[in-house]
Design a protein around this motif. Structure first.
Motif, mmCIF file in Angstrom:
data_model
loop_
_atom_site.group_PDB
_atom_site.id
_atom_site.type_symbol
_atom_site.label_atom_id
_atom_site.label_comp_id
_atom_site.label_asym_id
_atom_site.label_seq_id
_atom_site.Cartn_x
_atom_site.Cartn_y
_atom_site.Cartn_z
ATOM 1 N N GLU A 1 0.649 -1.239 -0.009
ATOM 2 C CA GLU A 1 -0.008 -0.135 0.084
ATOM 3 C C GLU A 1 0.749 1.286 0.037
ATOM 4 O OE1 GLU A 1 -3.935 -1.437 2.464
ATOM 5 O OE2 GLU A 1 -2.307 -1.071 3.506
ATOM 6 N N VAL B 1 -0.733 -1.436 -11.040
ATOM 7 C CA VAL B 1 -2.102 -1.926 -11.276
ATOM 8 C C VAL B 1 -2.556 -1.734 -9.569
ATOM 9 C CG1 VAL B 1 -1.847 -3.808 -12.667
ATOM 10 C CG2 VAL B 1 -1.786 -4.560 -10.344
ATOM 11 N N PRO B 2 -4.084 -1.328 -9.563
ATOM 12 C CA PRO B 2 -4.635 -0.935 -8.172
ATOM 13 C C PRO B 2 -4.584 -2.456 -7.211
ATOM 14 C CG PRO B 2 -6.116 -0.519 -9.881
ATOM 15 C CD PRO B 2 -4.993 -1.247 -10.439
ATOM 16 N N THR C 1 -4.454 -3.400 -2.693
ATOM 17 C CA THR C 1 -4.368 -3.084 -1.287
ATOM 18 C C THR C 1 -3.734 -4.214 -0.532
ATOM 19 O OG1 THR C 1 -6.437 -4.132 -0.503
ATOM 20 C CG2 THR C 1 -6.484 -1.768 -1.477
ATOM 21 N N THR D 1 -6.005 -7.322 -0.943
ATOM 22 C CA THR D 1 -5.876 -8.081 -2.481
ATOM 23 C C THR D 1 -4.592 -8.820 -2.467
ATOM 24 O OG1 THR D 1 -4.991 -6.186 -3.699
ATOM 25 C CG2 THR D 1 -7.347 -6.388 -3.515
ATOM 26 N N THR E 1 -7.217 -10.034 -7.958
ATOM 27 C CA THR E 1 -7.283 -8.776 -8.805
ATOM 28 C C THR E 1 -8.173 -7.921 -8.305
ATOM 29 O OG1 THR E 1 -8.730 -9.496 -10.441
ATOM 30 C CG2 THR E 1 -6.653 -10.230 -10.875
ATOM 31 N N TRP E 2 -8.335 -6.467 -8.582
ATOM 32 C CA TRP E 2 -9.095 -5.658 -8.472
ATOM 33 C C TRP E 2 -10.568 -5.823 -8.625
ATOM 34 C CZ3 TRP E 2 -7.651 -2.146 -4.776
ATOM 35 C CH2 TRP E 2 -8.585 -1.097 -4.600
ATOM 36 N N GLU F 1 -14.447 4.616 -2.442
ATOM 37 C CA GLU F 1 -14.041 3.312 -2.022
ATOM 38 C C GLU F 1 -14.490 2.191 -3.163
ATOM 39 O OE1 GLU F 1 -11.865 2.509 0.231
ATOM 40 O OE2 GLU F 1 -11.952 4.101 1.818
ATOM 41 N N TRP G 1 -10.518 2.485 -2.520
ATOM 42 C CA TRP G 1 -9.327 3.410 -2.569
ATOM 43 C C TRP G 1 -7.992 2.362 -2.849
ATOM 44 C CZ3 TRP G 1 -9.660 8.841 -1.403
ATOM 45 C CH2 TRP G 1 -8.464 9.596 -1.495
ATOM 46 N N PRO G 2 -7.393 2.522 -3.972
ATOM 47 C CA PRO G 2 -6.106 1.801 -4.242
ATOM 48 C C PRO G 2 -5.147 2.155 -3.414
ATOM 49 C CG PRO G 2 -7.126 2.536 -6.293
ATOM 50 C CD PRO G 2 -8.090 3.257 -5.458
ATOM 51 N N GLY G 3 -4.282 1.166 -2.579
ATOM 52 C CA GLY G 3 -3.431 1.591 -1.692
ATOM 53 C C GLY G 3 -4.026 1.692 -0.011
#
Length: 252
Positions: free
Chosen positions: A86, A92-93, A95, A98, A104-105, A172, A174-176
């Motif tokens: 994070e 790629v996105p 957290t 994941t 994957t997202w 939300e 939110w990537p990271g």
């Protein structure tokens, strides 16, 4: 040596057959009638044996489907390294969740509910602020591949997030995750503290996470610091204990 009751002895034999793979996850155990014949006992004894295995989280009884061996491959929480996903730049996105679940997202879902909340005595101590301080309360249910895996209730100072995208639930996931949000606000996280406990789940938690009878949860109280200031408190992260391994590495 004490002689075990018949139901405990039979449960022990079935437990060993589950653990050694004779009855793998998803397998239907022999019927009550079959086990009565094999062990020469009444139905009530077999039902007591099944009940014991259910309280241990090893089996579940399905309407019209008999008693089936439960199976959920554990997710792996890399407690000392997971937050790097994070804070490091990503193509790629992603957290930490994941990464834990290797999804994957597109396979990630986050249910959420936001509200304002006054700090009680425990939260005020965790944040090192006065009781009654206004906080943003965020309740999350984390999903992986269509299954609920984690509950998290976290708090951020309202004075920090008021009027920002971080206070908007529509932003939300939110990537990271939270570390990326703190960095967005100009206060990158520099330290994470976690305290781990275990307990039985509440009825709501068990229903939300689709847990089997008798399975405990791990609860993690987390604090994120930016410098000396606590900017986020999770009270708590709730994880079914049969789906997670906590890995710790300590450099000496």
């Amino acid at each position: 040596m004490a002689i075990l009751p018949a139901y405990a002895r039979i449960a022990g034999e079935l437990r060993e057959l589950i653990r050694d793979g004779t009855y793998p996850p998803g397998t239907r155990l022999p019927t009550i009638g079959r086990l009565c014949d094999v062990h020469g006992v009444s139905e009530i004894v077999i039902r007591q044996a099944f009940a014991l295995l259910r309280t241990e989280g090893l089996v579940e009884t399905r309407r019209g489907g008999g008693t089936v061996v439960r199976g959920r491959p554990p997710a792996r929480r890399l407690a000392m390294e997971r937050y790097r996903a994070e804070t490091a730049p990503a193509a790629v996105p992603a957290t930490s969740f994941t990464v834990d679940h290797q999804i994957t997202w597109r396979d990630y879902r986050l249910d959420r509910s936001y509200s304002r909340h006054r700090a009680d005595e425990e939260l005020s101590a965790l944040f090192a602020v006065e009781p009654g301080t206004l906080l943003l309360r965020r309740y999350f249910v984390f999903w992986a591949r269509g299954e609920p895996q984690q509950i998290s209730t976290n708090y951020l100072p309202w004075s920090l997030v008021e009027g920002t995208p971080v206070a908007d639930p529509d932003r939300e996931p939110w990537p990271g995750g939270t570390p990326a949000q703190l960095a967005f606000l100009g206060h990158p996280a520099t330290r994470v503290e976690e305290a781990v406990r275990s307990r039985m789940p509440t009825r709501e938690e068990a229903d939300t996470l689709r847990m089997g009878t008798g399975v405990p949860v791990l609860t993690i109280t987390r604090r994120m610091f930016s410098g000396d200031r606590v900017l986020e408190v999770c009270r708590d992260i709730v994880l079914p204990a049969d789906r997670v391994v906590l890995d710790y590495a300590i450099d000496l």
